[in-house]
Scaffold this motif. Structure first.
Motif, mmCIF file in Angstrom:
data_model
loop_
_atom_site.group_PDB
_atom_site.id
_atom_site.type_symbol
_atom_site.label_atom_id
_atom_site.label_comp_id
_atom_site.label_asym_id
_atom_site.label_seq_id
_atom_site.Cartn_x
_atom_site.Cartn_y
_atom_site.Cartn_z
ATOM 1 N N ARG A 1 5.299 5.071 -7.313
ATOM 2 C CA ARG A 1 4.094 5.625 -6.675
ATOM 3 C C ARG A 1 2.874 4.760 -6.984
ATOM 4 N NH1 ARG A 1 1.845 11.811 -6.424
ATOM 5 N NH2 ARG A 1 -0.184 11.302 -5.517
ATOM 6 N N LYS B 1 -9.211 6.545 -4.231
ATOM 7 C CA LYS B 1 -8.297 5.605 -4.858
ATOM 8 C C LYS B 1 -7.587 6.256 -6.041
ATOM 9 C CE LYS B 1 -8.086 0.821 -6.536
ATOM 10 N NZ LYS B 1 -8.870 -0.429 -6.761
ATOM 11 N N SER C 1 -12.606 5.966 0.785
ATOM 12 C CA SER C 1 -11.445 6.839 0.616
ATOM 13 C C SER C 1 -11.051 6.898 -0.858
ATOM 14 C CB SER C 1 -10.276 6.346 1.460
ATOM 15 O OG SER C 1 -9.857 5.051 1.047
ATOM 16 N N TRP D 1 -3.936 6.769 -4.873
ATOM 17 C CA TRP D 1 -3.751 7.005 -3.444
ATOM 18 C C TRP D 1 -3.978 5.701 -2.691
ATOM 19 C CZ3 TRP D 1 -1.806 11.701 -2.772
ATOM 20 C CH2 TRP D 1 -2.102 12.676 -3.715
ATOM 21 N N PRO D 2 -3.174 5.449 -1.664
ATOM 22 C CA PRO D 2 -3.358 4.231 -0.863
ATOM 23 C C PRO D 2 -4.713 4.223 -0.170
ATOM 24 C CG PRO D 2 -1.207 5.223 -0.452
ATOM 25 C CD PRO D 2 -1.995 6.218 -1.242
ATOM 26 N N ARG D 3 -5.200 3.036 0.097
ATOM 27 C CA ARG D 3 -6.496 2.892 0.759
ATOM 28 C C ARG D 3 -6.474 3.591 2.131
ATOM 29 N NH1 ARG D 3 -9.991 -2.588 1.275
ATOM 30 N NH2 ARG D 3 -8.521 -3.182 -0.339
ATOM 31 N N GLY D 4 -7.531 4.374 2.359
ATOM 32 C CA GLY D 4 -7.702 5.031 3.649
ATOM 33 C C GLY D 4 -6.933 6.310 3.846
ATOM 34 N N GLN D 5 -6.113 6.721 2.894
ATOM 35 C CA GLN D 5 -5.265 7.893 3.117
ATOM 36 C C GLN D 5 -6.035 9.203 3.021
ATOM 37 O OE1 GLN D 5 -1.861 9.335 0.375
ATOM 38 N NE2 GLN D 5 -0.826 8.231 2.022
ATOM 39 N N HIS D 6 -6.938 9.329 2.045
ATOM 40 C CA HIS D 6 -7.661 10.588 1.860
ATOM 41 C C HIS D 6 -9.142 10.310 1.622
ATOM 42 C CE1 HIS D 6 -3.879 12.651 1.641
ATOM 43 N NE2 HIS D 6 -3.506 11.999 0.547
ATOM 44 N N GLN E 1 -11.244 15.608 0.446
ATOM 45 C CA GLN E 1 -9.871 16.106 0.551
ATOM 46 C C GLN E 1 -9.592 17.186 -0.499
ATOM 47 O OE1 GLN E 1 -7.154 15.126 2.729
ATOM 48 N NE2 GLN E 1 -6.432 17.029 1.822
ATOM 49 N N GLN F 1 3.278 1.665 -4.743
ATOM 50 C CA GLN F 1 3.060 1.887 -3.316
ATOM 51 C C GLN F 1 1.592 2.145 -2.996
ATOM 52 O OE1 GLN F 1 5.752 5.101 -2.482
ATOM 53 N NE2 GLN F 1 7.572 3.860 -2.923
ATOM 54 N N ALA F 2 0.846 2.685 -3.947
ATOM 55 C CA ALA F 2 -0.565 2.969 -3.697
ATOM 56 C C ALA F 2 -1.408 1.697 -3.692
ATOM 57 C CB ALA F 2 -1.093 3.939 -4.746
#
Length: 915
Positions: free
Chosen positions: A511, A104, A102, A67-72, A76, A514-515
């Protein structure tokens, strides 16, 4: 000459799924061909089955997602849907977090027996309620009970049994599951005198519930093997995995060799259990899976009391039922002579399938102990799966990488009695005992000077007593199915395929990219220009070459499978398997990282399976898990444990974190925890203790190099910080970063005094004065990858400036070095191609077009390796034992470093690549 272009590679060397569940696929073995994955997808959120289509058997699945930094945030919720958008049961847990807390990486488990589809999706947020089976765990004072909704297992907290029993529909179908081992006190009869055999059985010391469902339950069993005389050794760790709706149990078994290599010759080690036999002898069935040919797999299938081939006819319906594994018709429907005399037909109680080499297995049987064995069948490569039971139930079983890790064996005993006994031998007791003694007598090397002479001639770093196997380990993967009836032939074949290549879900390459996980050092394949095409073709060629070498050179065996060789001997047309430090590679110059970056950018199953086999090997055999060298790894050698250079650069988590995050594998997580305190060994086992003129540690507890030492520790500490969020590891990293930034020449100071423990743990101190120092090895054991991730995770501008300076100046012309540092740094021009990626990184950071051009010049100027034609030469006749396709210019050092430079340069300064 053989043209090995990309086109011919995909045409002739596509890798089988059933292989290299490990490297078997790379063997060119006759297995189902894996489909190279597409690099992109229209729906990057959709998951995919790594090896192509959805598996025939849904055993439960676990994967890691980035997961991208700060997204979740860590709180979550997530839910899953199948290909048609229908909700699926899902269990989620965090694997790693970004510095802001968040998420990762998260791990996700999906249940067994559910049609997950070809492209399920895991979404953030709560989903629709799912009515389904759940796995449950009940803890009692003396045992733990796990219920998948299909089977119920009882696990004792103490004693010899890992599993007391497994029931299905209220009937016990598996019982008394233990570990067994056998040792000899001599390696062979040539040693003189009688050989004494000692048998050992498991003893549980601790039972730990790690996950309780609702989709996945994990129970860890720790213990040791114990003899009748009371000796306890061979510590083991076994994880039992249960999925909701599953009729199977996955077993991950690890043992550590902690004996005396001069007198403990381990012959057999295995998993044993009983299967109650309730059916009539003619309704009991024995099965062993065979090799796949032309897309279909063979099966050896017989009854304990066979009703075919008799002088008298039992009837077609009787014969067909037994062959199919169904209950035969009532006796009154049989032919009268067979019905009357069936008790005169021999009942075969004992069966063995032994795979003592990579190229041959045998099945034999006997009526019972005390009577002769009868050869029954032969084959080449067994997948290591079988079944014993009857029309009212039984157990199917399989050992992964069966022929690849020979010698292995499957035993069924007493199938004619009330309880059959099954043993899955991870090392066959019919093979010679393991002889782990060092391979030479020291060759008269008693002094440091003599050891240096040995290093000079054979590249072997020898030191008396250091080539010990005490503390190495091996992990094996077993699957057990508890079945209500004998499975159909087709289903058992599917089970064998699932054992050899466990179905694995993965994300699409885009994916991962992009993460932003694993840094910004890779991009997706791009063949849009002739030069890019050539680079991509060479990357494909190099992987295909090693895939082919595994089979061609038979890099198989219990301790060897998963590793590759270091350097080639063109005169003998053979890798230097017997020459000191040139033999097994042991992660030298990061082939592991090259493979994982290759997988991330391509998504190819064949690369994943190759890298998976390597991580299983290097994480166990090349690292010490107990004893004097615990936490350290061993440099390349004729034996994996033979070299006296015990170093953190081999055991570093930099080589293993990829697999852990992609799969959530707990065993690899254990190994990365084991090496956390390895910095406390750096003084007692100084990796450069034999190098003349090395800088002393000064008043500090240890001396540490900034590259192969501290760079390796960075991966350990950074991974643990990501996994736990514990600021202790961040602070340890930060102290080191500040220490390097404060050095007179930053990274070019080379080394410093180090504090591994205490209130200032992780601190680095100047012990070199104003001296310049650089090593060609500093950045090539994960240093490049870890430093570039580190500067993104911890904002320490002075450290980043020191790192960028190192990257810019290492390959810089001499006058630029002098201008910036006051003198040449002394690193030389060795591995200049590999270091071109450092130049590319500095260029990207500084947005310097001239530096980017220099980086490509350094990379493309290589005429020794990077410009050789993509061809192999066939050598046959009396020059070699077997015909081989060779490329003598290929070495593993060059391959790994060229591959990493190609991948990273394309990502960092690809826009500056001109044709």
């Amino acid at each position: 000459m053989t043209d090995f272009s990309r086109r011919s590679f995909f045409k002739t060397a596509a890798l089988p799924v059933g292989g290299i569940g490990g490297l078997a696929g790379l063997a060119g073995a006759t297995e189902t061909v894996a489909k190279p994955a597409a690099a992109t997808s229209t729906n990057t959120a959709a998951l995919r089955w790594l090896d192509g289509d959805a598996p025939a058997l849904q055993l439960g699945a676990t994967l890691g997602l980035p997961w991208p930094r700060g997204q979740h945030q860590k709180t979550q919720d997530f839910h899953a849907v199948d290909t048609q958008g229908r909700p699926l049961p899902l269990q989620t847990w965090p694997l790693a977090t970004w510095p802001d807390g968040s998420l990762k990486w998260t791990a996700h488990a999906l249940p067994a027996g559910v049609d997950i589809g070809t492209a399920p999706v895991v979404h953030p947020g709560k989903g629709a309620a799912v009515a389904s089976m759940k796995v449950s765990v009940k803890e009692q004072p003396d045992f733990i009970e796990v219920d998948t909704g299909i089977i119920r297992a009882r696990l004792p907290r103490q004693g010899a049994q890992l599993i007391h029993s497994i029931e299905r529909d209220g009937r016990e179908l598996l019982s008394s599951c233990t570990l067994v081992a056998q040792t000899d006190d001599k390696p062979d009869a040539e040693s003189g005198g009688a050989i004494t055999h000692t048998h050992f059985q498991s003893r549980t010391t601790q039972l730990t519930v790690e996950q309780t469902g609702p989709v996945r339950a994990v129970v860890k069993v720790d213990g040791q093997h114990r003899s009748a005389a009371g000796r306890e050794w061979l510590p083991f760790s076994v994880r039992l995995y249960f999925y909701a709706g599953a009729e199977s149990v996955r077993v991950m078994h690890t043992f550590v060799f902690d004996g005396d290599d001069q007198q403990d010759f381990l012959r057999g080690i295995g998993l044993r259990f009983d299967v109650p036999m309730r059916d009539e002898l003619y309704d009991r069935h024995v099965r062993f899976a065979g090799e796949a040919e032309g897309g279909s797999r063979g099966l050896w299938a017989e009854g304990v009391r066979n009703l075919t081939g008799l002088r008298r006819e039992p009837g077609a319906a009787v014969r067909e039922a037994q062959l199919a594994g169904r209950a035969t018709p009532p006796l009154e429907q049989w032919g009268p002579q067979v019905c009357k005399l069936q008790h005169r037909i021999p009942a075969w109680g004992d069966y063995t399938l032994s795979q003592l080499s990579a190229d041959g297995f045998q099945i034999r049987k006997r009526t019972k102990a005390g009577h002769g064995w009868i050869p029954a069948a032969f084959g080449r490569r067994a997948p290591g799966s079988g079944y014993i039971g009857g029309a009212t139930g039984g157990v199917a079983f399989g050992l992964r990488d069966f022929w690849q890790r020979h010698p292995t064996q499957l035993d069924i005993r007493n199938a004619h009695t009330d309880a059959a006994q099954v043993t899955l031998w991870m090392h066959s007791p019919e093979a010679p005992a393991m002889d782990l003694r060092f391979y030479h007598d020291g060759l008269g090397m008693e002094t440091h000077q003599q050891e240096l002479e040995g290093l000079e001639i054979t590249y072997e770093d020898y030191e008396k007593g250091f080539g010990t196997p005490a503390g190495i380990a091996r992990s094996s993967e077993i699957t057990l199915w508890v079945l209500a009836a004998t499975p159909t032939r087709e289903r058992l074949v599917q089970m064998a395929a699932a054992v050899q290549t466990p179905p694995q879900l993965a994300a699409h390459p885009s994916r991962y990219l992009q993460a932003g996980v694993f840094g910004k050092l890779w991009s997706l394949p791009d063949r849009s220009t002739p030069t890019r095409q050539k680079i991509e073709d060479r990357l494909d060629f190099l992987f295909a070459f090693y895939a082919r070498e595994v089979e061609q050179r038979h890099w198989y065996g219990f301790w060897d499978y998963g590793d590759i060789r270091h350097t080639y001997d063109a005169d003998r047309h053979e890798w230097r398997y017997d020459v000191g430090g040139y033999a097994w590679d042991n992660s030298e110059l990061s082939p592991d990282i090259w493979l994982w970056y290759s997988f991330l950018r391509s998504g190819r199953a064949d690369i994943f399976r190759f890298a998976e086999a390597m991580v299983r090997h290097t994480a166990e055999v090349d690292i010490y898990h107990a004893g004097r060298f615990k936490g350290l790894g061993t440099r390349h050698n004729v034996q994996h444990w033979g070299c006296s250079a015990k170093q953190a650069r081999i055991s570093t988590s930099a080589n293993r974190r990829f697999y852990y995050y992609l799969t959530g594998d707990e065993r690899i997580g254990d190994v990365m925890r084991e090496v956390l305190d390895v910095d406390q060994k750096l003084d007692k086992v100084d990796p450069v203790r034999k190098i003349a003129g090395r800088v002393d540690k000064g008043p500090w507890p240890a001396r540490i190099g900034f590259g192969t030492d501290w760079g390796s520790l960075v991966a350990n500490f950074m991974t643990e910080w990501e996994r736990t969020g514990d600021v202790r590891w961040r602070n340890k990293l930060l102290r080191g970063m500040k220490g390097i930034a404060a050095m007179p020449h930053g990274f070019f100071t080379g080394s410093g005094g180090y504090e591994p423990t205490g209130p200032n743990e992780g601190a680095l101190h100047n012990v070199s004065g104003n001296k310049l120092s650089a090593s060609h090895l500093s950045a090539v054991f994960g240093g490049m990858e870890m430093m570039t991730e580190l500067v993104e995770l911890i904002d320490e501008p002075a450290f980043k400036a020191a790192w960028v300076q190192y990257c810019e100046l290492y390959n810089a012309p001499r006058d630029e070095q002098v201008k910036a540092l006051g003198a040449p740094h002394g690193g030389g021009t060795v591995l200049s191609v590999g270091h071109s990626r450092l130049s590319a990184y500095a260029a990207a950071q500084k947005q310097d077009r001239a530096l980017a051009k220099r980086a490509w010049g350094e990379f493309l100027a290589d005429q020794r390796f990077g410009a050789r034609p993509l061809k192999t030469t066939r050598i046959a006749g009396p020059l070699v034992l077997n015909p081989v396709e060779e490329a003598p210019w290929i070495s593993t050092n060059d391959t790994a470093q060229w591959g990493l430079a190609a991948i990273q340069n394309l990502a960092l300064v690809g826009e500056h690549l001109k044709d």
